[in-house]
Design an enzyme around this catalytic site. Sequence first.
Site, PDB file in Angstrom:
ATOM      1  N   CYS A 270     -43.080 -19.439  11.507  1.00 22.32           N
ATOM      2  CA  CYS A 270     -44.341 -18.832  11.055  1.00 22.32           C
ATOM      3  C   CYS A 270     -44.139 -17.731  10.013  1.00 22.32           C
ATOM      4  O   CYS A 270     -45.101 -17.247   9.429  1.00 22.32           O
ATOM      5  CB  CYS A 270     -45.121 -18.301  12.243  1.00 22.32           C
ATOM      6  SG  CYS A 270     -45.780 -19.637  13.262  1.00 22.32           S
TER       7      CYS A 270
ATOM      8  N   HIS B 133     -50.520 -12.883   9.968  1.00 20.71           N
ATOM      9  CA  HIS B 133     -50.330 -14.262  10.423  1.00 20.71           C
ATOM     10  C   HIS B 133     -51.371 -14.562  11.502  1.00 20.71           C
ATOM     11  O   HIS B 133     -51.633 -13.722  12.371  1.00 20.71           O
ATOM     12  CB  HIS B 133     -48.911 -14.419  10.965  1.00 20.71           C
ATOM     13  CG  HIS B 133     -48.660 -15.744  11.612  1.00 20.71           C
ATOM     14  ND1 HIS B 133     -48.944 -16.928  10.986  1.00 20.71           N
ATOM     15  CD2 HIS B 133     -48.167 -16.072  12.845  1.00 20.71           C
ATOM     16  CE1 HIS B 133     -48.640 -17.925  11.795  1.00 20.71           C
ATOM     17  NE2 HIS B 133     -48.172 -17.436  12.927  1.00 20.71           N
TER      18      HIS B 133
ATOM     19  N   ASN C 118     -53.642 -21.862  14.196  1.00 23.36           N
ATOM     20  CA  ASN C 118     -52.374 -21.403  13.626  1.00 23.36           C
ATOM     21  C   ASN C 118     -51.792 -22.522  12.758  1.00 23.36           C
ATOM     22  O   ASN C 118     -51.319 -23.529  13.277  1.00 23.36           O
ATOM     23  CB  ASN C 118     -51.414 -21.041  14.769  1.00 23.36           C
ATOM     24  CG  ASN C 118     -50.081 -20.508  14.273  1.00 23.36           C
ATOM     25  OD1 ASN C 118     -49.775 -20.586  13.078  1.00 23.36           O
ATOM     26  ND2 ASN C 118     -49.286 -19.978  15.184  1.00 23.36           N
TER      27      ASN C 118
END
Length: 331
Positions: free
Chosen positions: A116, A256, A286
């Site tokens: 990520c 994020h 996500n």
Amino acid sequence: MKKTTAAITAVGGYVPDFVLSNKVLETMVDTNDEWITTRTGIKERRILKEENAGTSFMAIKAAEDLLHKRGIEASEIDFVLVATATPDLPVASTAAYVASEIGAVNAFAYDLQAACSSFLYGMSTAASYIESGRYKKVLVIGADKMSSIIDYTDRTTCIIFGDGAGAVLFEPNEEGLGLQDEYLRSDGIGRQFLKIDAGGSILPASEETVKNKQHYVYQDGKSVFKFAVSNMADVSALIMERNNLTKDDVQWLAPHQANKRIIDATANRMGVEADKVLINIDRYGNTTSATLPLLLYDFEKQLKKGDNIIFAAFGGGFTWGSIYLKWAYNS
Ligand code: UT7
């Protein structure tokens, strides 16, 4: 002599049309909209349904959108970086394919994998190439087809992830705008908590690994959550402190998009008000490497030249960090 900085000069994006809502997930696994919304902030996510289409399909669309908006030819691009945890193929570079497909005939290209944090690290790589004076136009694409590695019978992961791609162009800037500072970290202790067990060099694919569902994402959510909350908040606060930024100096937090509660904890620690926090987790979930550029894509019109933006990410590995960037244009 004035230092050349690396600024973002254009943004592009792409998300697939197919919407997977919490309501539909309720029919697939033992979950409910209320649990997903309160625990994560996610209402729906996009899934790439096109046959034989991988991550490059979305990366190409995001790059083409960017080139169109910036009004430049692909042949002007020097370097194409694809930040991804889900390359088209395990070995051949997805970035090389993307560069060729968009017509970046004068570019070299490679992938960057840091889960990520891939896009955050990619921004650092791109900026370094520009600051060194070696290249003038660097395209960074964050793209992930998370649906290709998710088990849609596992309620602990299938509610979280989605597919998408975002792209930014880095170019030299002589006004001091662009990337100002970065603080990037990693800790290999994290790989036990967030991983795909098989298909790599430790455990190559076999009938057994397929049968045991070892090619899907495994996450110990609680442990990852704990590390993510403290580390994302720590690095964001640290980068503000060492650049003498108060909460009033920060126009935007671009975090994020893994969990709304992690985002809120980071904003609280920085003292930044909710209306300065860029959020689209409710619509996309996500998207791993695509969360940060998709924030810029969605909120581009609100960003003003000179705005101070703090980027923050946390991901598998563990990998995490924060970047302080001054926005370089009005759109
Ligand atoms: O982007 C890369 C980095 N990743 C992250 O930052 C993700 C970090 N982790 C998280 O965001 C959260 O840990 C999750 C959203 C994954 C899970 O939320 P949580 O509040 O940590 O839940 P939990 O894992 O502690 O589970 C609480 C309960 C459990 O039931 P029991 O044992 O209390 O009876 C789970 O079985 O919730 C249950 N549960 C669910 N219930 C309904 C787990 N998933 C679901 C679900 N629907 N989808």
